[in-house]
Design an enzyme around this catalytic site. Structure first.
Site, PDB file in Angstrom:
ATOM      1  N   LYS A  43      64.176 -20.851  31.146  1.00 59.10           N
ATOM      2  CA  LYS A  43      64.279 -21.994  30.268  1.00 59.10           C
ATOM      3  C   LYS A  43      63.095 -22.944  30.436  1.00 59.10           C
ATOM      4  CE  LYS A  43      69.312 -22.508  30.863  1.00 59.10           C
ATOM      5  NZ  LYS A  43      70.327 -23.480  31.347  1.00 59.10           N
ATOM      6  N   GLU A  97      54.063 -19.996  30.584  1.00 53.31           N
ATOM      7  CA  GLU A  97      54.954 -20.239  31.731  1.00 53.31           C
ATOM      8  C   GLU A  97      54.964 -21.722  32.075  1.00 53.31           C
ATOM      9  OE1 GLU A  97      57.203 -19.383  33.669  1.00 53.31           O
ATOM     10  OE2 GLU A  97      56.830 -17.556  34.814  1.00 53.31           O
ATOM     11  N   ASP A  98      56.089 -22.199  32.575  1.00 52.13           N
ATOM     12  CA  ASP A  98      56.147 -23.572  33.065  1.00 52.13           C
ATOM     13  C   ASP A  98      55.343 -23.716  34.356  1.00 52.13           C
ATOM     14  OD1 ASP A  98      57.883 -21.935  34.450  1.00 52.13           O
ATOM     15  OD2 ASP A  98      59.589 -23.296  34.410  1.00 52.13           O
ATOM     16  N   ILE A  99      55.619 -22.802  35.298  1.00 50.43           N
ATOM     17  CA  ILE A  99      54.996 -22.932  36.622  1.00 50.43           C
ATOM     18  C   ILE A  99      54.841 -21.555  37.253  1.00 50.43           C
ATOM     19  CG2 ILE A  99      57.263 -23.381  37.705  1.00 50.43           C
ATOM     20  CD1 ILE A  99      55.792 -25.309  39.630  1.00 50.43           C
ATOM     21  N   VAL A 100      53.723 -21.334  37.900  1.00 48.82           N
ATOM     22  CA  VAL A 100      53.543 -20.111  38.682  1.00 48.82           C
ATOM     23  C   VAL A 100      53.599 -20.510  40.149  1.00 48.82           C
ATOM     24  CG1 VAL A 100      52.004 -18.213  39.292  1.00 48.82           C
ATOM     25  CG2 VAL A 100      52.196 -18.956  36.906  1.00 48.82           C
ATOM     26  N   ASP A 101      54.549 -19.901  40.853  1.00 46.35           N
ATOM     27  CA  ASP A 101      54.760 -20.189  42.273  1.00 46.35           C
ATOM     28  C   ASP A 101      54.244 -18.977  43.062  1.00 46.35           C
ATOM     29  OD1 ASP A 101      55.753 -20.842  44.753  1.00 46.35           O
ATOM     30  OD2 ASP A 101      57.762 -21.308  44.120  1.00 46.35           O
ATOM     31  N   THR A 105      57.083 -13.502  39.030  1.00 51.90           N
ATOM     32  CA  THR A 105      57.620 -13.470  37.662  1.00 51.90           C
ATOM     33  C   THR A 105      56.523 -13.087  36.679  1.00 51.90           C
ATOM     34  OG1 THR A 105      59.132 -15.259  38.284  1.00 51.90           O
ATOM     35  CG2 THR A 105      58.847 -14.839  35.922  1.00 51.90           C
ATOM     36  N   ASP A 157      63.662 -27.808  36.239  1.00 52.40           N
ATOM     37  CA  ASP A 157      64.898 -28.375  36.780  1.00 52.40           C
ATOM     38  C   ASP A 157      65.117 -28.007  38.227  1.00 52.40           C
ATOM     39  OD1 ASP A 157      65.475 -25.595  36.406  1.00 52.40           O
ATOM     40  OD2 ASP A 157      67.585 -26.097  36.633  1.00 52.40           O
TER      41      ASP A 157
HETATM   42  P1  5GP Z   1      57.418 -17.224  40.830  1.00 53.25           P
HETATM   43  O1  5GP Z   1      57.924 -15.889  40.395  1.00 53.25           O
HETATM   44  O2  5GP Z   1      56.009 -17.508  40.415  1.00 53.25           O
HETATM   45  O3  5GP Z   1      57.629 -17.443  42.318  1.00 53.25           O
HETATM   46  O4  5GP Z   1      58.366 -18.285  40.203  1.00 53.25           O
HETATM   47  C1  5GP Z   1      58.296 -18.665  38.924  1.00 53.25           C
HETATM   48  C2  5GP Z   1      59.535 -19.432  38.528  1.00 53.25           C
HETATM   49  O5  5GP Z   1      60.128 -20.140  39.634  1.00 53.25           O
HETATM   50  C3  5GP Z   1      59.181 -20.489  37.535  1.00 53.25           C
HETATM   51  O6  5GP Z   1      59.179 -19.993  36.234  1.00 53.25           O
HETATM   52  C4  5GP Z   1      60.272 -21.513  37.776  1.00 53.25           C
HETATM   53  O7  5GP Z   1      61.425 -21.164  37.053  1.00 53.25           O
HETATM   54  C5  5GP Z   1      60.588 -21.406  39.250  1.00 53.25           C
HETATM   55  N1  5GP Z   1      59.910 -22.433  40.050  1.00 53.25           N
HETATM   56  C6  5GP Z   1      58.959 -22.251  40.979  1.00 53.25           C
HETATM   57  N2  5GP Z   1      58.585 -23.404  41.531  1.00 53.25           N
HETATM   58  C7  5GP Z   1      59.308 -24.374  40.901  1.00 53.25           C
HETATM   59  C8  5GP Z   1      59.371 -25.812  41.039  1.00 53.25           C
HETATM   60  O8  5GP Z   1      58.675 -26.474  41.818  1.00 53.25           O
HETATM   61  N3  5GP Z   1      60.254 -26.434  40.219  1.00 53.25           N
HETATM   62  C9  5GP Z   1      61.049 -25.770  39.347  1.00 53.25           C
HETATM   63  N4  5GP Z   1      61.873 -26.496  38.606  1.00 53.25           N
HETATM   64  N5  5GP Z   1      61.008 -24.434  39.186  1.00 53.25           N
HETATM   65  C10 5GP Z   1      60.143 -23.741  39.972  1.00 53.25           C
END
Ligand code: 5GP
Length: 174
Positions: A43, A97-101, A105, A157
């Site tokens: 979302k 994407e909102d955020i790449v951690d 994903t 969120d």
């Molecule tokens: P990744 O697969 O890159 O570790 O994670 C990506 C997803 O983790 C993002 O699309 C998001 O949904 C969630 N995510 C990672 N870090 C954050 C954060 O600081 N805040 C929020 N709300 N979501 C995050």
């Protein structure tokens, strides 16, 4: 216990300005390519995609994918919950994407979408936790690099807390 936002990371004005800059860069890059398919990842990207798509001045189509990737604090297996409706073969595709951690994903999405033979596949993330990224994924357009903190607002969120805040803030880790 109710979560609280500890500090504002990016104000509404800063976000609006940066999204405008991203839209300009993307518009310039895709101007000669015809239609670009923007695929928002639900979302979290819904507000970013809404603003970005309206600021583009090129021909574009909006699609969404929903994935579930987080189970608690660590990023685990990624699973698709909802797929795009249209065929992307031969199309220019931009993942939004909102955020790449960790990047897991995005890696998963790139694998899946590449196998469908788009004309091109690029990625755009509003936020990037560069220090936390372990997967080797290209991010072609980045809004803001951030540290390894949990952020909410502007679509992001924490258990639904903070999703519709107009700014991006850091929450207290308790
Ligand atoms: P990744 O697969 O890159 O570790 O994670 C990506 C997803 O983790 C993002 O699309 C998001 O949904 C969630 N995510 C990672 N870090 C954050 C954060 O600081 N805040 C929020 N709300 N979501 C995050």
């Amino acid at each position: 216990m109710q979560k609280t936002v500890r500090s504002t990371l990016f104000s509404e004005e800063q976000i609006e300005r940066r999204v405008g800059e991203l839209a300009k860069a993307i518009s310039d890059d895709y101007r000669d390519k015809g239609n670009v398919v923007l695929i928002g990842i639900l979302k979290g990207s819904f507000i970013f995609l809404a603003d970005l798509s309206r600021k583009l001045d090129i021909d574009r189509t909006v699609e969404f994918i929903a994935v579930s990737s987080y189970h608690g604090a660590t990023s685990g297996a990624v699973r698709m919950i909802m797929d795009v409706r249209g065929d992307i073969a031969g199309r220019h595709v931009l993942i939004v994407e909102d955020i790449v951690d960790t990047g897991n994903t995005l890696k998963y999405l790139i694998q899946i979408l590449k196998s469908r033979n788009p004309a091109s596949l690029k990625t755009c993330a509003l936020l990037h936790k560069a220090e936390a990224t372990v997967a080797d994924v290209p991010i072609d357009y980045v809004g803001f690099p951030i540290g390894d903190e949990w952020v909410v607002g502007y679509g992001l969120d924490y258990d639904e807390f903070g999703r519709t805040l107009p700014y991006i803030g850091v929450i207290d880790p308790d």
